[in-house]
Design a protein around this motif. Structure first.
Motif, PDB file in Angstrom:
ATOM      1  N   ALA A  27       0.932  -1.407  -0.266  1.00 32.84           N
ATOM      2  CA  ALA A  27      -0.071   0.185  -0.328  1.00 32.84           C
ATOM      3  C   ALA A  27       0.869   1.267   0.205  1.00 32.84           C
ATOM      4  O   ALA A  27       0.767   2.111  -0.477  1.00 32.84           O
ATOM      5  N   LEU A  28       1.667   1.019   0.495  1.00 38.93           N
ATOM      6  CA  LEU A  28       2.517   2.117   1.401  1.00 38.93           C
ATOM      7  C   LEU A  28       3.380   2.804  -0.809  1.00 38.93           C
ATOM      8  O   LEU A  28       3.849   3.429  -0.830  1.00 38.93           O
ATOM      9  N   ALA A  29       3.513   1.866  -1.102  1.00 35.18           N
ATOM     10  CA  ALA A  29       4.766   1.571  -2.254  1.00 35.18           C
ATOM     11  C   ALA A  29       3.886   2.257  -3.631  1.00 35.18           C
ATOM     12  O   ALA A  29       4.328   2.488  -4.256  1.00 35.18           O
ATOM     13  N   ILE A  30       2.338   1.544  -3.600  1.00 35.17           N
ATOM     14  CA  ILE A  30       1.406   2.595  -4.752  1.00 35.17           C
ATOM     15  C   ILE A  30       1.238   3.683  -4.395  1.00 35.17           C
ATOM     16  O   ILE A  30      -0.541   3.935  -4.807  1.00 35.17           O
ATOM     17  N   GLY A  31       1.327   3.834  -2.572  1.00 38.04           N
ATOM     18  CA  GLY A  31       0.446   5.388  -2.095  1.00 38.04           C
ATOM     19  C   GLY A  31      -1.322   5.135  -2.501  1.00 38.04           C
ATOM     20  O   GLY A  31      -2.190   6.025  -2.646  1.00 38.04           O
ATOM     21  N   LEU A  32      -1.850   4.141  -1.456  1.00 35.81           N
ATOM     22  CA  LEU A  32      -3.131   3.923  -1.517  1.00 35.81           C
ATOM     23  C   LEU A  32      -3.086   2.963  -0.101  1.00 35.81           C
ATOM     24  O   LEU A  32      -1.766   2.789   0.808  1.00 35.81           O
TER      25      LEU A  32
END
Length: 94
Positions: A27-32
């Motif tokens: 989630a952090l890596a894709i901005g969610l």
């Protein structure tokens, strides 16, 4: 929820688990938010184009599976965009 979206969500989960990546880290890596990733994996939430591209890159999705994700998430995104445009057109015509 469409079967196509459900299959795409299962594919996302499979790739994430093979990479030993937590929902939170993805989630952090894709901005969610992590809850959004969980909903994606459950087949309840389509990703936008940017998030889909980031997910494909981060998880190293095999080219054979890329079309499955793009078809599922892209169709949902286009459907939602068409719905939004219809509401917007209706609001401006009143």
């Amino acid at each position: 929820m469409s079967e196509e979206l459900k299959a795409a969500g299962a594919l996302v989960r499979s790739y994430r688990e093979r990479r030993n990546m937590s929902v939170r880290k993805l989630a952090l890596a894709i901005g969610l938010a992590p809850t959004s990733v969980s909903r994606v994996e459950a087949g309840d939430f389509p990703l936008g184009f940017e998030a889909t591209a980031a997910l494909i890159d981060i998880l190293g999705v095999d080219p054979v599976d890329v079309s499955t994700l793009v078809d599922a998430f892209g169709a949902q995104a286009l459907s939602k965009a068409a719905q939004w445009q219809g509401l917007k057109d209706k609001a401006t015509s009143e």
